[in-house]
Enzyme design. Structure first.
Site, mmCIF file in Angstrom:
data_model
loop_
_atom_site.group_PDB
_atom_site.id
_atom_site.type_symbol
_atom_site.label_atom_id
_atom_site.label_comp_id
_atom_site.label_asym_id
_atom_site.label_seq_id
_atom_site.Cartn_x
_atom_site.Cartn_y
_atom_site.Cartn_z
ATOM 1 N N SER A 188 0.591 -1.641 -0.065
ATOM 2 C CA SER A 188 -0.272 0.462 -0.634
ATOM 3 C C SER A 188 0.743 1.499 -0.459
ATOM 4 O O SER A 188 0.835 2.717 0.929
ATOM 5 C CB SER A 188 -1.039 -0.268 1.265
ATOM 6 O OG SER A 188 -2.381 -0.955 1.358
ATOM 7 N N THR A 233 2.956 -0.577 4.736
ATOM 8 C CA THR A 233 3.607 0.643 4.528
ATOM 9 C C THR A 233 5.242 0.070 4.359
ATOM 10 O O THR A 233 5.499 -0.950 4.800
ATOM 11 C CB THR A 233 3.825 1.063 5.923
ATOM 12 O OG1 THR A 233 2.870 1.248 6.160
ATOM 13 C CG2 THR A 233 5.172 1.997 5.975
ATOM 14 N N THR A 242 3.559 5.188 3.061
ATOM 15 C CA THR A 242 2.534 4.299 2.075
ATOM 16 C C THR A 242 1.031 5.262 2.014
ATOM 17 O O THR A 242 0.566 7.020 1.879
ATOM 18 C CB THR A 242 2.187 3.832 4.201
ATOM 19 O OG1 THR A 242 0.969 3.169 4.118
ATOM 20 C CG2 THR A 242 1.486 5.143 5.145
ATOM 21 N N ARG A 257 -7.509 10.848 7.960
ATOM 22 C CA ARG A 257 -7.283 10.255 8.683
ATOM 23 C C ARG A 257 -5.559 10.420 8.078
ATOM 24 O O ARG A 257 -4.996 9.380 6.751
ATOM 25 C CB ARG A 257 -7.455 8.332 8.376
ATOM 26 C CG ARG A 257 -7.138 8.147 10.362
ATOM 27 C CD ARG A 257 -6.464 6.799 9.246
ATOM 28 N NE ARG A 257 -5.393 5.291 9.530
ATOM 29 C CZ ARG A 257 -4.550 5.796 9.506
ATOM 30 N NH1 ARG A 257 -4.177 4.985 8.699
ATOM 31 N NH2 ARG A 257 -4.143 4.209 10.355
ATOM 32 N N GLY A 270 -2.377 8.211 9.880
ATOM 33 C CA GLY A 270 -1.691 7.377 10.798
ATOM 34 C C GLY A 270 -0.459 7.370 11.112
ATOM 35 O O GLY A 270 0.045 9.060 11.164
ATOM 36 N N THR A 283 5.301 -0.668 11.104
ATOM 37 C CA THR A 283 4.488 -0.899 10.009
ATOM 38 C C THR A 283 2.950 -1.506 10.840
ATOM 39 O O THR A 283 3.446 -2.125 11.801
ATOM 40 C CB THR A 283 5.007 -2.199 9.146
ATOM 41 O OG1 THR A 283 3.629 -2.082 8.054
ATOM 42 C CG2 THR A 283 5.352 -3.377 9.381
ATOM 43 N N GLY A 284 1.921 -1.210 10.076
ATOM 44 C CA GLY A 284 1.527 -2.010 10.812
ATOM 45 C C GLY A 284 -0.274 -0.639 10.825
ATOM 46 O O GLY A 284 -0.306 0.050 10.290
#
Ligand code: SD4
Length: 355
Positions: free
Chosen positions: A100, A205, A223, A233, A235, A256-257
């Site tokens: 992504s 990411t 990302t 939004r 992150g 990442t996550g």
């Protein structure tokens, strides 16, 4: 010291067919035959003092990070700086269609791809970041321009897009419908032919960390963020200290996550500070996850993974899940490794023997 030996001492699971160096194959082959790489290897204080690794060292998230690492290494070899290496490595991923990352990444709930990226340079402790940027092909370059051309650290949304365009960066029409249709067509193609989908493409990411031969540390992160996120939004990935943190005296960490689960803990800042206190990269990633999991009822289901490297040339990773793939590259090898999951690593760290 041979790099493969460091790998063994870190306790990572090595894919046996993914070796790139004769001596590495020989040594790790013998170790695999004995089963020692499948279990944590007991390090000692001595190991951690003497196991400084090869430089440059490049570490990044997910299997697609390997190509980015190799691009970063080429950049260094041809005289680029650590920052150039970070930017060039991540640019490759941004335009590769993997994960992504970049404009082929996942759209938000309104069908719009909004990208987040940041970059950080160790020696001057500088950082730049863009968030919620639309239609810019290389948000990592936009982040670098914010760092180098403005007095600011972060630009968001339309302001970030206009700045990137003004800086001459490649831009496309940010028409949401067009891009949603492209995304939808790509997902349909994947469903029709699942075998074309690599394991790395399920994930998101890229965070890429560089330790240069001269000890300079730099890092970047890019990302499209979580699929279907609310418009606007942001992150963890463009937030310094959450998705990425670099301290030239210590090292660097990337995440990442699920960003919400990183941001509440300043995850990568925590990892770097734990390394400053003397933890190895693996221990620091694990301890950060352990603290997060201890506070959160979802525990090990937090869906967060960290990568880290330190000034000594050591590297590490850990995940709250069941194993996380990350890429490590030096002049003599380039590998995709699998970190251990939190439960397993925590047991080992409590026993004091992950290095
Ligand atoms: C985010 N951390 O926007 C990113 C997404 C990601 O694996 O890394 N997913 O929350």
């Amino acid at each position: 010291m041979i790099a493969g030996v460091h790998f063994a001492k870190r306790g990572f699971i090595l894919p046996p067919m993914m070796t790139s160096r004769r001596s590495f194959i020989t040594r790790t082959g013998a170790a695999l035959a004995g089963g020692s790489l499948l279990h944590p290897v007991r390090g000692t204080a001595d190991d951690s003092l003497t196991s400084s690794g090869e430089r440059p060292l490049i570490v990044s998230t997910w299997p697609f990070g390997k190509a980015a690492n190799e691009r970063a290494l080429e950049t260094l070899t041809s005289g680029g700086s650590a920052l150039d290496a970070v930017e060039q490595g991540i640019r490759l991923t941004e335009s590769s269609g993997n994960g992504s990352v970049g404009l082929s990444g996942r759209p938000n709930a309104a069908g719009v791809v909004q990208l987040d990226a940041c970059i950080m340079s160790g020696p001057e402790h500088r950082a730049g970041s863009v968030a919620g940027i639309e239609g810019i092909v290389h948000p990592i370059s936009a982040a670098r321009r914010v760092m180098e051309k403005t007095p600011h650290v972060m630009l968001v949304g339309q302001g970030a897009r206009l700045f990137a365009i003004e800086q001459g960066l490649e831009a496309v029409n940010s028409d949401a419908t067009t891009r949603h249709e492209a995304w939808h067509a790509a997902r349909m193609a994947e469903q029709a032919n699942p075998s074309t989908k690599s394991s790395g493409q399920d994930h998101d990411t890229i965070a890429l960390l560089v330790l240069n031969a001269d000890g300079t540390v730099a890092g970047g992160c890019s990302t499209s963020g979580l699929s279907g996120k609310l418009p606007g939004r942001v992150g963890d990935s463009p937030i310094i200290g959450s998705g990425l943190y670099v301290d030239n005296e210590v090292g660097a960490a990337g995440a990442t996550g699920v960003g919400e689960n990183v941001m509440r803990y300043c995850g990568t800042f925590l990892v770097v500070e734990l390394m400053r206190q003397g933890l190895t990269p693996t221990e620091a990633c694990t301890e950060a996850l352990r603290r997060m999991a201890a506070k959160d009822p979802r525990g090990e289901a937090l869906s967060v993974s960290f990568v880290a490297l330190d000034k000594h040339g050591r590297f590490g990773a850990a995940t709250a899940g069941q194993g996380f793939q990350f890429a490590v590259t030096t002049p003599s090898f380039s590998q995709v490794l699998t970190s251990r999951g939190l439960g397993e690593l925590r047991r080992v760290v409590e026993g004091g023997n992950v290095r």
